[in-house]
Write a protein that holds these residues in place. Structure first.
Motif, mmCIF file in Angstrom:
data_model
loop_
_atom_site.group_PDB
_atom_site.id
_atom_site.type_symbol
_atom_site.label_atom_id
_atom_site.label_comp_id
_atom_site.label_asym_id
_atom_site.label_seq_id
_atom_site.Cartn_x
_atom_site.Cartn_y
_atom_site.Cartn_z
ATOM 1 N N LEU A 1 0.826 -1.208 0.000
ATOM 2 C CA LEU A 1 0.000 0.000 0.000
ATOM 3 C C LEU A 1 0.861 1.259 0.000
ATOM 4 O O LEU A 1 0.578 2.224 -0.728
ATOM 5 C CB LEU A 1 -0.923 0.002 1.215
ATOM 6 C CG LEU A 1 -2.237 -0.774 1.085
ATOM 7 C CD1 LEU A 1 -2.960 -0.808 2.419
ATOM 8 C CD2 LEU A 1 -3.126 -0.150 0.023
ATOM 9 N N LEU B 1 0.935 4.134 -2.919
ATOM 10 C CA LEU B 1 0.739 5.564 -2.655
ATOM 11 C C LEU B 1 1.947 6.377 -3.110
ATOM 12 O O LEU B 1 1.799 7.478 -3.677
ATOM 13 C CB LEU B 1 0.489 5.779 -1.161
ATOM 14 C CG LEU B 1 -0.833 5.219 -0.610
ATOM 15 C CD1 LEU B 1 -0.886 5.371 0.904
ATOM 16 C CD2 LEU B 1 -2.027 5.918 -1.252
ATOM 17 N N LEU C 1 2.095 9.311 -5.974
ATOM 18 C CA LEU C 1 2.630 10.623 -5.646
ATOM 19 C C LEU C 1 3.767 11.016 -6.586
ATOM 20 O O LEU C 1 3.787 12.136 -7.135
ATOM 21 C CB LEU C 1 3.121 10.629 -4.195
ATOM 22 C CG LEU C 1 3.813 11.908 -3.713
ATOM 23 C CD1 LEU C 1 2.824 13.078 -3.731
ATOM 24 C CD2 LEU C 1 4.387 11.702 -2.312
ATOM 25 N N ILE D 1 -4.625 3.984 4.950
ATOM 26 C CA ILE D 1 -4.763 5.134 4.047
ATOM 27 C C ILE D 1 -5.365 6.337 4.781
ATOM 28 O O ILE D 1 -4.837 7.458 4.723
ATOM 29 C CB ILE D 1 -5.627 4.744 2.831
ATOM 30 C CG1 ILE D 1 -4.902 3.662 1.998
ATOM 31 C CG2 ILE D 1 -5.919 5.964 1.969
ATOM 32 C CD1 ILE D 1 -5.755 3.069 0.893
#
Length: 656
Positions: free
Chosen positions: A110, A114, A118, A281
């Motif tokens: 995860l 992310l 980004l 998250i």
């Protein structure tokens, strides 16, 4: 002094326990003012400072929503599980979902996703994104600490990214093998780290078995099901296949180390894993926003809190349907070898050799059943017609197992300590399994001092005794209240013993010699209220004296020449307050058993007491030097065997 270790059947060797503990010596000191803390390397200090800052921010943002919420967020985001309540941990372990709060491959995946999102927003350069992700993942692993699962996941992700830079697409098994090699070279003790076994084992199972299981399970979906529906159910089937593969691979580890297996995780992972992703998250989002404007982080905090509630609520299924998770004795090494050997053979056998593969699958399935349900006992019960008393090494405490000729089993006391270790679960339970005990007919605690009653709650839960015995009740005692509540929950009979009570089982007469009827309601535990039990079988007599003082000993019946094979469990761990010279002269035990912790702070057993017993002709066996001690008798002969290797025998030629 050396850390506490236990020398019992069913437990690893003393050296193995010390090696796994990772602590060489313990010490006590009178004042913290004389302690000087030396700073570690700058990189460790920097990582610790970051964790402290993050932990404070997490507490500030999430503690108002609940202590459990803050603790779960800290565990999932930065690997800090110090704030987790023990009951909460046990609930998740029973439910099979504890893995979601330990940082592992899913968490790192995860984070990687992310980071990819980004970095791709800032640059389209694949090499730059890959290098930036490697740096960020290494920094993340450095901050959260060096658990085996974190090291495996971060190292594997970096290997994939670096191989991608070189235009390579490595096989998953090759990456796992390389990561294992790197970690073992960096830390050889990783080979005995249970966390490493679980992390690498679960990953290996997913790599090897998840895809074939997924294909087979999708093949069971009827062909008439529309393709649109099949696409919707595929992720759920994939998650189930991965869960089965992981749980099946680590089944022997769970049974051997945690002595618990279950199937609840197969269902609950459908809730726990998505909730873990939401917590990670939303928790990260709350941290990022909350650093600047705490008020704007409230929606993310609320979402995180609801996800935590769902995660913990899902574990309640095991409370309602308790048979979804159960305790098992550790399987034999032969069974574990057959399990993994047959599994590897089944996977490696060519498709055209169906007969060999079929045999391997059958052996694998049978080994899995034995591991999960232990239908064949692996413990060594006493021979037919023999009575066995085993003084279990529980450190500074008492725990005495009695196995009767008719097959019944009792336990008198279960040890206990003031620390976090559950002696009843981690020491007494494995020892009883190794002795062949699968059920307790009676569980007695001589009195409610912690070193006698502390382990009884876990033992009662694991062995479901038919009755629990106590002497004079002490209603205000917390440990006694907890055991009484557990007995009421399990519908276990509760009985108070007094002098003159008698029980006969398996040809053994059991007499209660203490305590007498109370003349007032006890507000505190008293050693002299300890239950004293006398077992007579043939020409043998076993006297268990709890923690009574010499004053109570003077009131006990003197030795009877009709029972010359006399075994004494020395009172109060060999304290000077008991086992007087007059009592030794009157009772004349052939064997004296002393239960005391190694290098204990009380000086037990007192040298004077040991000298008195030796001068009185007794063979003295001590848990602090001999480990667990077993005394067996058929009524005509005594056989004593200690974990230290010491043995002793005595026989009477007069028929009982």
């Amino acid at each position: 002094r050396r850390p506490a270790v236990w020398w019992d059947p069913g437990l690893p060797s003393l050296d193995a326990q010390r090696l796994a503990r990772g602590v060489a010596l313990n010490a006590t000191i009178k004042s913290a003012l004389v302690v000087h803390v030396t700073r570690g390397p700058w990189w460790d200090e920097a990582a610790a400072a970051v964790r402290v800052s993050l932990r404070r921010t997490i507490d500030r943002l999430f503690a108002p929503a609940g202590a459990d919420t803050a603790a779960i967020v800290a565990a999932i985001l930065i690997g800090d599980r110090a704030g987790l309540d023990d009951d909460l941990v046990r609930r998740l372990q029973r439910a099979g979902t504890y893995h979601v709060i330990a940082i592992s491959g899913g968490n790192v995946a995860l984070i990687a996703a992310l980071l990819l999102l980004l970095f791709r927003l800032t640059t389209r350069s694949f090499p730059a994104v890959s290098i930036a992700m490697v740096v960020a993942l290494v920094a993340y692993g450095w901050i959260v600490g060096g658990d085996a699962s974190v090291e495996r996941a971060v190292t594997a992700a970096c290997v994939y990214l670096l191989c991608g830079l070189a235009g390579l697409a490595p096989a998953a098994l090759d990456v796992l093998a390389l990561v294992a090699f790197v970690i073992v070279v960096g830390d050889p003790l990783a080979v005995i780290d249970v966390g490493a076994w679980l992390s690498f084992g679960a990953t290996l199972g997913i790599i090897v078995m998840a895809s074939p299981l997924h294909r087979r399970m999708m093949a069971w979906v009827p062909a008439r099901v529309p393709e649109r529906v099949r696409r919707w159910i595929q992720p759920g089937v994939a998650l189930l296949a991965a869960t089965i593969a992981a749980e099946l691979t680590i089944l022997p580890v769970s049974a051997s180390v945690f002595t618990r297996v279950g199937v609840a995780g197969l269902v609950l992972n459908f809730i726990a894993i998505p909730m873990m992703a939401v917590i990670q998250i939303a928790g990260l989002g709350a941290l990022v926003v909350g650093v600047w404007t705490p008020a704007l982080a409230y929606p993310a905090v609320l979402v995180t809190h609801l996800a935590v509630r769902a995660l913990l609520g899902s574990a309640s299924l095991v409370d309602v349907v308790s048979w979804l998770s159960w305790r098992v004795p550790p399987p034999a090494w032969l069974v574990i070898g057959l399990f993994f050997g047959a599994g590897v053979l089944a996977l490696a056998t060519a498709a055209d050799r169906r007969r060999l593969r079929f045999v391997a699958i059958i052996v694998f399935a049978c080994a899995a059943v034995v591991v999960a349900f232990e239908p064949i006992g692996t413990g060594r019960s006493p021979a037919a017609g023999w009575l066995r008393l085993t003084m279990i090494d529980v450190g500074q405490g008492d725990a005495l197992s009695i196995q009767f000729p008719g097959g019944r089993s009792w336990l008198v006391d279960a040890g206990g300590s003031a620390g976090d270790l559950d002696v009843g679960d981690r020491v007494v339970t494995p020892a009883l399994w190794a002795l062949g005990v699968r059920h307790l007919d009676r569980l007695a605690f001589t009195h409610a001092d912690l070193d006698h009653i502390g382990g009884t709650i876990s033992v009662a839960g694991n062995f479901r005794p038919a009755e629990i015995w106590e002497g004079i009740p002490v209603p205000p005692n917390i440990e006694r209240q907890r055991l009484h509540d557990e007995a009421r929950t399990q519908h276990v009979a509760w009985r108070e013993l007094q002098t003159g009570d008698r029980v006969e089982t398996g040809g053994v007469e059991v007499d209660v010699l203490n305590p007498g009827p109370p003349d007032w309601e006890r507000q505190r535990v008293r050693n002299d209220d300890s239950i004293v039990l006398r077992f007579r079988y043939g020409r043998a007599e076993l006297l268990l004296t709890g923690d009574v003082s010499s004053e109570v000993e003077r009131a006990l019946p003197p030795a009877d020449p009709r029972w010359p094979l006399r075994v004494l469990k020395v009172a109060h761990h060999g304290s000077r307050t008991a086992t007087s010279q007059a009592f030794v002269d009157a009772y004349r035990p052939a064997v004296a058993l002393v239960s005391a912790g190694r290098a204990n702070l009380f000086g037990h057993p007192a040298p004077d007491v040991v000298d008195q017993l030796v001068r009185g002709g007794a063979q003295v066996f001590r848990t602090d030097t001999d480990g667990a001690v077993s005394v067996e008798t058929d009524g005509r002969e005594l056989r004593v065997r200690a974990m230290s290797g010491r043995t002793w025998r005595m026989r009477t030629w007069v028929s009982p």
